[in-house]
Design an enzyme around this catalytic site. Sequence first.
Site, PDB file in Angstrom:
ATOM      1  N   LYS A  22       6.220 -28.444  -7.778  1.00 51.32           N
ATOM      2  CA  LYS A  22       6.348 -29.066  -6.450  1.00 51.32           C
ATOM      3  C   LYS A  22       6.771 -30.528  -6.557  1.00 51.32           C
ATOM      4  CE  LYS A  22       2.648 -30.861  -4.236  1.00 51.32           C
ATOM      5  NZ  LYS A  22       2.681 -32.141  -3.545  1.00 51.32           N
ATOM      6  N   ASN A  23       6.081 -31.281  -7.420  1.00 52.88           N
ATOM      7  CA  ASN A  23       6.318 -32.726  -7.423  1.00 52.88           C
ATOM      8  C   ASN A  23       7.646 -33.122  -8.073  1.00 52.88           C
ATOM      9  OD1 ASN A  23       4.051 -33.064  -5.910  1.00 52.88           O
ATOM     10  ND2 ASN A  23       2.730 -33.639  -7.628  1.00 52.88           N
ATOM     11  N   CYS A 117      -1.408 -35.591   1.782  1.00 53.40           N
ATOM     12  CA  CYS A 117      -2.858 -35.464   1.619  1.00 53.40           C
ATOM     13  C   CYS A 117      -3.552 -36.798   1.856  1.00 53.40           C
ATOM     14  CB  CYS A 117      -3.187 -34.988   0.207  1.00 53.40           C
ATOM     15  SG  CYS A 117      -2.680 -33.306  -0.113  1.00 53.40           S
ATOM     16  N   ARG A 122      -2.731 -45.099   0.488  1.00 51.75           N
ATOM     17  CA  ARG A 122      -1.582 -44.711  -0.346  1.00 51.75           C
ATOM     18  C   ARG A 122      -0.429 -45.672  -0.077  1.00 51.75           C
ATOM     19  NH1 ARG A 122      -1.086 -38.200  -0.784  1.00 51.75           N
ATOM     20  NH2 ARG A 122       0.225 -38.854  -2.522  1.00 51.75           N
ATOM     21  N   ASP A 305      -4.653 -34.394 -10.106  1.00 50.03           N
ATOM     22  CA  ASP A 305      -4.457 -33.237  -9.225  1.00 50.03           C
ATOM     23  C   ASP A 305      -5.279 -32.024  -9.661  1.00 50.03           C
ATOM     24  OD1 ASP A 305      -2.780 -34.820  -7.795  1.00 50.03           O
ATOM     25  OD2 ASP A 305      -0.933 -33.986  -8.589  1.00 50.03           O
ATOM     26  N   ARG A 397       1.141 -25.751   1.239  1.00 51.92           N
ATOM     27  CA  ARG A 397       2.111 -26.838   0.994  1.00 51.92           C
ATOM     28  C   ARG A 397       2.512 -26.881  -0.471  1.00 51.92           C
ATOM     29  NH1 ARG A 397      -0.399 -31.887   1.574  1.00 51.92           N
ATOM     30  NH2 ARG A 397       1.436 -32.441   0.403  1.00 51.92           N
TER      31      ARG A 397
HETATM   32  C1  EPZ Z   1       2.150 -38.350  -6.850  1.00 47.82           C
HETATM   33  O1  EPZ Z   1       1.752 -39.119  -5.728  1.00 47.82           O
HETATM   34  C2  EPZ Z   1       1.853 -36.908  -6.501  1.00 47.82           C
HETATM   35  N1  EPZ Z   1       2.590 -36.570  -5.300  1.00 47.82           N
HETATM   36  C3  EPZ Z   1       0.358 -36.709  -6.299  1.00 47.82           C
HETATM   37  O2  EPZ Z   1       0.131 -35.326  -6.148  1.00 47.82           O
HETATM   38  C4  EPZ Z   1      -0.415 -37.182  -7.527  1.00 47.82           C
HETATM   39  O3  EPZ Z   1      -1.798 -37.145  -7.255  1.00 47.82           O
HETATM   40  C5  EPZ Z   1      -0.012 -38.612  -7.896  1.00 47.82           C
HETATM   41  O4  EPZ Z   1       1.430 -38.704  -8.024  1.00 47.82           O
HETATM   42  C6  EPZ Z   1      -0.624 -39.085  -9.203  1.00 47.82           C
HETATM   43  O5  EPZ Z   1      -0.263 -38.225 -10.244  1.00 47.82           O
HETATM   44  C7  EPZ Z   1       3.881 -36.316  -5.367  1.00 47.82           C
HETATM   45  O6  EPZ Z   1       4.506 -36.363  -6.413  1.00 47.82           O
HETATM   46  C8  EPZ Z   1       4.561 -35.956  -4.100  1.00 47.82           C
HETATM   47  P1  EPZ Z   1       1.325 -42.654  -7.353  1.00 47.82           P
HETATM   48  P2  EPZ Z   1       2.228 -40.618  -5.591  1.00 47.82           P
HETATM   49  O7  EPZ Z   1       2.341 -43.507  -6.702  1.00 47.82           O
HETATM   50  O8  EPZ Z   1       3.566 -40.758  -6.223  1.00 47.82           O
HETATM   51  C9  EPZ Z   1      -1.157 -46.645  -6.338  1.00 47.82           C
HETATM   52  C10 EPZ Z   1      -0.612 -33.370  -5.163  1.00 47.82           C
HETATM   53  O9  EPZ Z   1      -1.765 -32.938  -4.984  1.00 47.82           O
HETATM   54  N2  EPZ Z   1       0.103 -47.121  -5.760  1.00 47.82           N
HETATM   55  O10 EPZ Z   1       1.493 -42.302  -8.794  1.00 47.82           O
HETATM   56  O11 EPZ Z   1       2.087 -41.000  -4.170  1.00 47.82           O
HETATM   57  C11 EPZ Z   1      -1.759 -45.504  -5.517  1.00 47.82           C
HETATM   58  O12 EPZ Z   1      -2.526 -45.996  -4.443  1.00 47.82           O
HETATM   59  C12 EPZ Z   1      -0.315 -34.822  -4.880  1.00 47.82           C
HETATM   60  O13 EPZ Z   1       0.347 -32.681  -5.541  1.00 47.82           O
HETATM   61  C13 EPZ Z   1       0.187 -48.437  -5.328  1.00 47.82           C
HETATM   62  O14 EPZ Z   1      -0.767 -49.199  -5.401  1.00 47.82           O
HETATM   63  O15 EPZ Z   1       1.135 -41.321  -6.494  1.00 47.82           O
HETATM   64  C14 EPZ Z   1      -2.559 -44.768  -6.561  1.00 47.82           C
HETATM   65  O16 EPZ Z   1      -3.805 -45.381  -6.702  1.00 47.82           O
HETATM   66  C15 EPZ Z   1      -1.472 -35.530  -4.276  1.00 47.82           C
HETATM   67  N3  EPZ Z   1       1.374 -48.864  -4.790  1.00 47.82           N
HETATM   68  C16 EPZ Z   1      -1.757 -44.948  -7.836  1.00 47.82           C
HETATM   69  O17 EPZ Z   1      -0.879 -46.061  -7.600  1.00 47.82           O
HETATM   70  C17 EPZ Z   1       2.468 -48.059  -4.705  1.00 47.82           C
HETATM   71  O18 EPZ Z   1       3.518 -48.511  -4.220  1.00 47.82           O
HETATM   72  C18 EPZ Z   1      -0.888 -43.780  -8.260  1.00 47.82           C
HETATM   73  O19 EPZ Z   1      -0.094 -43.343  -7.148  1.00 47.82           O
HETATM   74  C19 EPZ Z   1       2.361 -46.729  -5.147  1.00 47.82           C
HETATM   75  C20 EPZ Z   1       1.164 -46.278  -5.681  1.00 47.82           C
END
Ligand code: EPZ
Length: 427
Positions: A22-23, A117, A122, A305, A397
């Site tokens: 998915k991702n 989610c 986020r 995840d 989803r």
């Molecule tokens: C991706 O989300 C995945 N979603 C998530 O999977 C997954 O949990 C996550 O990566 C971590 O592996 C998709 O790929 C669509 P991040 P993403 O940016 O990209 C902080 C699922 O269940 N952060 O790596 O949104 C954030 O708050 C979903 O399939 C900032 O501070 O995650 C978090 O604490 C849920 N500023 C950390 O970084 C930013 O601009 C990691 O988030 C971006 C992120």
Amino acid sequence: MEKYIINGGIPLHGEVEISGAKNAAVAILPATILAAGKCVIENLPAISDVMVSLQILSELGARVRLINKNTYEIDTTYLSCTEVPNELSRQMRASYYFLGALLGRFGNAQVAMPGGCNLGPRPIDQHLKAFTALGAEDSVEYGMINVHSDSLKGVHIFFDTVSVGATMNAMLSAVLAEGQTVLENVAKEPHVVDLANCLNMMGAEIRGAGTDVIRIRGVKSMHGCEYSIIPDQIEAGSYMVAAAVTGGDVTVRNVIPKHLEPITAKLRLAGCEVEEFDESVRVRRTGDLHPLKIKTMPHPGFPTDLQPLFAVMLCLAKGTSIITEGIWENRFRYADELAHMGANIQVDGQVAVIEGVDSLQAAPLRASDLRAGAALVVAALGAKGISEVDETSHIERGYENIVEKFQALGADIKRVDKPVLNVNQAM
Ligand code: EPZ
């Protein structure tokens, strides 16, 4: 509205085929915009986040043609609209990838603040940091994020935090920028590498994906390609845990065992047998489950995840387990539901302490998000008696044919329509 009815307590046996990731899919579909040509994308999971991404492409002016359930041809030659419809972008988190792809090709993009989610705050500041470093201006008006640039120029970007989304969005926006871009402190997840491979097939020049530093040499134009998406490591991990929870014997097929190493290592520590083959893994559990200490971290650490799925397994382990959530602020919302099933789980901020119990009991359950929902399904499969899982749209989803795949493993699970409450009858 649908719910699942699960008569649990049956050990799962047999083979399950894993779908595309998915991702990766939700980033590769927007990436087809950069090709300005015809792409054939294979191994797309048939899940609602993919359907929403295809609908967005179509609304923007791409020609989207179904080849088979998991393969689509997407022709973005004549795509010209740069505003993603509000109601579609709010349906999933990954709509933010349209910002990077549209900015990269047209220097312009408008996307509503993304949905997805609810796992706590986020932010997307690191995505915007990359866009502005490349020379774009951003603004937020009436819930829409606007990014604009007359010309994007390669630059050196050091991310403040390791973010999957920001890493992939920076790649999307930089591949057509003038000159070289260097991205440091990037995410190394398999889907980051998959996006880079797909963009390279379209003519991009990206090196280093999967390490801490990604180097991108901007190209003048890109072209169509045929690309097959990697298997979903999180879906695979979910079925591996289901085998462990139910005391079953399941072979998970169409996987890349290397991507599953953090999961395999923890399952072995918990007392499961895991055999690795070229493109499959077999998980068996015959004895007691042992407690674990888990901290979720960016890849190659233990994936956040799968944290809710492992929590279910540890509810049945002999002893005390500790789970520390290192990525999201609010990813234990399923704990109350597990407590209704008799689990002994105490959450304090980012830490859950789980005292194993002998068995879980069936209960009415509500999926609060995608992975929490999958975890509750697995908990219900491991609990004797009939459980109902509500709000299953979260689960669908991200999991293709989850009901049918569990049925094929011998589970007693069915999807039923939930009657819509008739106000007159209710009164
Ligand atoms: C991706 O989300 C995945 N979603 C998530 O999977 C997954 O949990 C996550 O990566 C971590 O592996 C998709 O790929 C669509 P991040 P993403 O940016 O990209 C902080 C699922 O269940 N952060 O790596 O949104 C954030 O708050 C979903 O399939 C900032 O501070 O995650 C978090 O604490 C849920 N500023 C950390 O970084 C930013 O601009 C990691 O988030 C971006 C992120």
